[in-house]
Write a protein that holds these residues in place. Structure first.
Motif, PDB file in Angstrom:
ATOM      1  N   LYS A  88     -12.104  -5.328  -0.133  1.00 17.04           N
ATOM      2  CA  LYS A  88     -12.936  -6.528  -0.126  1.00 17.04           C
ATOM      3  C   LYS A  88     -12.993  -7.149  -1.520  1.00 17.04           C
ATOM      4  O   LYS A  88     -13.037  -6.449  -2.525  1.00 17.04           O
ATOM      5  CB  LYS A  88     -14.346  -6.150   0.326  1.00 17.04           C
ATOM      6  N   GLU A  89     -12.991  -8.496  -1.559  1.00 16.57           N
ATOM      7  CA  GLU A  89     -13.110  -9.207  -2.828  1.00 16.57           C
ATOM      8  C   GLU A  89     -14.461  -8.878  -3.446  1.00 16.57           C
ATOM      9  O   GLU A  89     -15.485  -8.893  -2.785  1.00 16.57           O
ATOM     10  CB  GLU A  89     -13.005 -10.720  -2.598  1.00 16.57           C
ATOM     11  N   GLN A  90     -14.446  -8.570  -4.737  1.00 11.75           N
ATOM     12  CA  GLN A  90     -15.672  -8.216  -5.436  1.00 11.75           C
ATOM     13  C   GLN A  90     -16.175  -9.412  -6.236  1.00 11.75           C
ATOM     14  O   GLN A  90     -15.376 -10.184  -6.764  1.00 11.75           O
ATOM     15  CB  GLN A  90     -15.415  -7.033  -6.373  1.00 11.75           C
ATOM     16  N   PRO A  91     -17.487  -9.548  -6.340  1.00 12.62           N
ATOM     17  CA  PRO A  91     -18.016 -10.654  -7.143  1.00 12.62           C
ATOM     18  C   PRO A  91     -17.767 -10.395  -8.629  1.00 12.62           C
ATOM     19  O   PRO A  91     -17.515  -9.263  -9.040  1.00 12.62           O
ATOM     20  CB  PRO A  91     -19.512 -10.638  -6.818  1.00 12.62           C
ATOM     21  N   ASP A  92     -17.844 -11.455  -9.424  1.00 13.00           N
ATOM     22  CA  ASP A  92     -17.637 -11.318 -10.866  1.00 13.00           C
ATOM     23  C   ASP A  92     -18.707 -10.422 -11.481  1.00 13.00           C
ATOM     24  O   ASP A  92     -19.884 -10.510 -11.142  1.00 13.00           O
ATOM     25  CB  ASP A  92     -17.681 -12.688 -11.552  1.00 13.00           C
ATOM     26  N   ASN A  93     -18.272  -9.571 -12.370  1.00 14.22           N
ATOM     27  CA  ASN A  93     -19.166  -8.699 -13.114  1.00 14.22           C
ATOM     28  C   ASN A  93     -19.301  -9.280 -14.520  1.00 14.22           C
ATOM     29  O   ASN A  93     -18.335  -9.314 -15.273  1.00 14.22           O
ATOM     30  CB  ASN A  93     -18.584  -7.282 -13.154  1.00 14.22           C
ATOM     31  N   LYS A  94     -20.499  -9.730 -14.856  1.00 11.73           N
ATOM     32  CA  LYS A  94     -20.719 -10.419 -16.130  1.00 11.73           C
ATOM     33  C   LYS A  94     -20.419  -9.534 -17.336  1.00 11.73           C
ATOM     34  O   LYS A  94     -19.995 -10.028 -18.374  1.00 11.73           O
ATOM     35  CB  LYS A  94     -22.131 -10.979 -16.182  1.00 11.73           C
ATOM     36  N   VAL A  95     -20.595  -8.231 -17.207  1.00 12.07           N
ATOM     37  CA  VAL A  95     -20.291  -7.322 -18.320  1.00 12.07           C
ATOM     38  C   VAL A  95     -18.792  -7.362 -18.618  1.00 12.07           C
ATOM     39  O   VAL A  95     -18.381  -7.481 -19.765  1.00 12.07           O
ATOM     40  CB  VAL A  95     -20.754  -5.882 -18.004  1.00 12.07           C
ATOM     41  N   TYR A  96     -17.980  -7.267 -17.570  1.00 10.11           N
ATOM     42  CA  TYR A  96     -16.526  -7.305 -17.766  1.00 10.11           C
ATOM     43  C   TYR A  96     -16.070  -8.655 -18.322  1.00 10.11           C
ATOM     44  O   TYR A  96     -15.178  -8.720 -19.169  1.00 10.11           O
ATOM     45  CB  TYR A  96     -15.784  -6.994 -16.464  1.00 10.11           C
ATOM     46  N   LEU A  97     -16.681  -9.715 -17.840  1.00  9.67           N
ATOM     47  CA  LEU A  97     -16.323 -11.047 -18.334  1.00  9.67           C
ATOM     48  C   LEU A  97     -16.661 -11.180 -19.810  1.00  9.67           C
ATOM     49  O   LEU A  97     -15.874 -11.722 -20.592  1.00  9.67           O
ATOM     50  CB  LEU A  97     -17.020 -12.130 -17.514  1.00  9.67           C
ATOM     51  N   ARG A  98     -17.807 -10.652 -20.224  1.00 11.28           N
ATOM     52  CA  ARG A  98     -18.184 -10.686 -21.647  1.00 11.28           C
ATOM     53  C   ARG A  98     -17.215  -9.858 -22.491  1.00 11.28           C
ATOM     54  O   ARG A  98     -16.876 -10.243 -23.606  1.00 11.28           O
ATOM     55  CB  ARG A  98     -19.614 -10.194 -21.826  1.00 11.28           C
ATOM     56  N   ILE A  99     -16.783  -8.727 -21.960  1.00 12.08           N
ATOM     57  CA  ILE A  99     -15.815  -7.881 -22.672  1.00 12.08           C
ATOM     58  C   ILE A  99     -14.499  -8.633 -22.853  1.00 12.08           C
ATOM     59  O   ILE A  99     -13.899  -8.592 -23.931  1.00 12.08           O
ATOM     60  CB  ILE A  99     -15.608  -6.536 -21.938  1.00 12.08           C
ATOM     61  N   ILE A 100     -14.065  -9.331 -21.816  1.00 11.18           N
ATOM     62  CA  ILE A 100     -12.832 -10.121 -21.921  1.00 11.18           C
ATOM     63  C   ILE A 100     -12.972 -11.184 -23.003  1.00 11.18           C
ATOM     64  O   ILE A 100     -12.083 -11.353 -23.839  1.00 11.18           O
ATOM     65  CB  ILE A 100     -12.469 -10.756 -20.559  1.00 11.18           C
ATOM     66  N   TYR A 101     -14.088 -11.891 -23.015  1.00 12.77           N
ATOM     67  CA  TYR A 101     -14.309 -12.914 -24.047  1.00 12.77           C
ATOM     68  C   TYR A 101     -14.354 -12.289 -25.440  1.00 12.77           C
ATOM     69  O   TYR A 101     -13.767 -12.819 -26.387  1.00 12.77           O
ATOM     70  CB  TYR A 101     -15.612 -13.687 -23.783  1.00 12.77           C
ATOM     71  N   LEU A 102     -15.025 -11.163 -25.572  1.00 16.38           N
ATOM     72  CA  LEU A 102     -15.133 -10.494 -26.873  1.00 16.38           C
ATOM     73  C   LEU A 102     -13.768 -10.050 -27.380  1.00 16.38           C
ATOM     74  O   LEU A 102     -13.403 -10.303 -28.528  1.00 16.38           O
ATOM     75  CB  LEU A 102     -16.083  -9.298 -26.763  1.00 16.38           C
ATOM     76  N   ILE A 103     -13.004  -9.395 -26.527  1.00 12.19           N
ATOM     77  CA  ILE A 103     -11.649  -8.950 -26.904  1.00 12.19           C
ATOM     78  C   ILE A 103     -10.793 -10.153 -27.287  1.00 12.19           C
ATOM     79  O   ILE A 103     -10.057 -10.115 -28.278  1.00 12.19           O
ATOM     80  CB  ILE A 103     -10.994  -8.154 -25.760  1.00 12.19           C
ATOM     81  N   SER A 104     -10.891 -11.227 -26.518  1.00 12.54           N
ATOM     82  CA  SER A 104     -10.086 -12.434 -26.759  1.00 12.54           C
ATOM     83  C   SER A 104     -10.408 -13.081 -28.096  1.00 12.54           C
ATOM     84  O   SER A 104      -9.545 -13.709 -28.707  1.00 12.54           O
ATOM     85  CB  SER A 104     -10.304 -13.442 -25.632  1.00 12.54           C
ATOM     86  N   MET A 105     -11.640 -12.925 -28.560  1.00 18.42           N
ATOM     87  CA  MET A 105     -12.015 -13.483 -29.868  1.00 18.42           C
ATOM     88  C   MET A 105     -11.694 -12.517 -31.002  1.00 18.42           C
ATOM     89  O   MET A 105     -11.270 -12.935 -32.077  1.00 18.42           O
ATOM     90  CB  MET A 105     -13.507 -13.837 -29.885  1.00 18.42           C
ATOM     91  N   LEU A 106     -11.897 -11.219 -30.761  1.00 10.50           N
ATOM     92  CA  LEU A 106     -11.696 -10.238 -31.826  1.00 10.50           C
ATOM     93  C   LEU A 106     -10.232 -10.068 -32.225  1.00 10.50           C
ATOM     94  O   LEU A 106      -9.933  -9.918 -33.407  1.00 10.50           O
ATOM     95  CB  LEU A 106     -12.273  -8.882 -31.409  1.00 10.50           C
ATOM     96  N   ILE A 107      -9.334 -10.068 -31.252  1.00  3.72           N
ATOM     97  CA  ILE A 107      -7.920  -9.818 -31.558  1.00  3.72           C
ATOM     98  C   ILE A 107      -7.382 -10.809 -32.589  1.00  3.72           C
ATOM     99  O   ILE A 107      -6.855 -10.384 -33.624  1.00  3.72           O
ATOM    100  CB  ILE A 107      -7.056  -9.787 -30.277  1.00  3.72           C
ATOM    101  N   PRO A 108      -7.487 -12.120 -32.382  1.00  7.62           N
ATOM    102  CA  PRO A 108      -6.941 -13.021 -33.408  1.00  7.62           C
ATOM    103  C   PRO A 108      -7.681 -12.938 -34.737  1.00  7.62           C
ATOM    104  O   PRO A 108      -7.062 -13.087 -35.798  1.00  7.62           O
ATOM    105  CB  PRO A 108      -7.070 -14.419 -32.786  1.00  7.62           C
ATOM    106  N   LEU A 109      -8.979 -12.655 -34.707  1.00  4.71           N
ATOM    107  CA  LEU A 109      -9.723 -12.527 -35.960  1.00  4.71           C
ATOM    108  C   LEU A 109      -9.261 -11.314 -36.767  1.00  4.71           C
ATOM    109  O   LEU A 109      -9.047 -11.407 -37.976  1.00  4.71           O
ATOM    110  CB  LEU A 109     -11.224 -12.444 -35.682  1.00  4.71           C
ATOM    111  N   VAL A 110      -9.088 -10.186 -36.093  1.00  9.55           N
ATOM    112  CA  VAL A 110      -8.633  -8.970 -36.779  1.00  9.55           C
ATOM    113  C   VAL A 110      -7.226  -9.160 -37.321  1.00  9.55           C
ATOM    114  O   VAL A 110      -6.940  -8.823 -38.478  1.00  9.55           O
ATOM    115  CB  VAL A 110      -8.709  -7.740 -35.832  1.00  9.55           C
TER     116      VAL A 110
END
Length: 193
Positions: free
Chosen positions: A3-25
């Motif tokens: 079954k399709e699962q609803p969005d998990n805000k914790v995972y979405l925040r982790i994706i955003y955080l990783i996406s910002m940290l990688i280019p900064l590092v």
């Protein structure tokens, strides 16, 4: 069927955080005034490893596309996880390299870390071509990270329609970044120490 699962805000925040940290590092490590040099001379061989990882990524991405076109979801998933693993391995290796070694400049024939006017003239239009390819490679490699992560997230949460919409654009960009990574390496290889 899962079954399709609803969005998990914790995972979405982790994706955003990783996406910002990688280019900064990465930017910090490239532009940091002094290198740590904790790893030794072996790190100077890593650009060749990066090209090999990018080449393998091209192959696994291609195999994943063939698998899904043939309806083999399990094999597609295997190749996509291999591509993600290679991406993580590349990132760790890339960070290790730039943490320890100054960036090589295309056209630096005398290996002094600078490209003089004479060296730029000697490099000619190949330097401009290299810089255009490099710029597109860097820009798209930064932009593709969150889209790749979201594509995986949608697939793993069985949001297949969202996954398909995401990969329609993400896949060719990831493939372009992987291919141009190899091209950039072979273009700049003559200027390594």
């Amino acid at each position: 069927m899962v079954k399709e699962q609803p969005d998990n805000k914790v995972y979405l925040r982790i994706i955003y955080l990783i996406s910002m940290l990688i280019p900064l590092v990465v930017a910090f490590l490239i532009f940091f005034p002094s290198k740590l040099s904790f790893a030794g001379d072996w790190v100077k061989a890593l650009p060749g490893v990066h090209a090999a990882i990018n080449s393998l990524t091209v192959l696994t991405l291609g195999a994943a596309l063939i698998a899904i076109k043939n309806g083999n979801v399990k094999l597609h998933r295997t190749f996509m996880f291999a591509s993600l693993f290679l991406g993580i391995l590349f990132l760790l290796s890339y960070v290790t390299y730039h943490w320890n070694v100054e960036s090589v400049r295309f056209g630096d024939f005398n290996h002094d870390g600078e490209v003089s006017d004479q060296e730029a003239l000697e490099a000619g239009t190949s330097r401009i071509i290299y810089l255009v390819i490099l710029a597109s490679h860097i820009l798209l490699s930064i932009l593709v990270v969150p889209f790749v992560l979201f594509a995986f997230y949608y697939a793993l949460t069985n949001q297949i329609e969202r996954h398909k919409k995401m990969v329609k654009y993400t896949y060719p960009v990831w493939m372009y970044v992987s291919i141009t990574g190899v091209v950039v390496y072979f273009m700049i290889k003559p200027f390594y120490f």
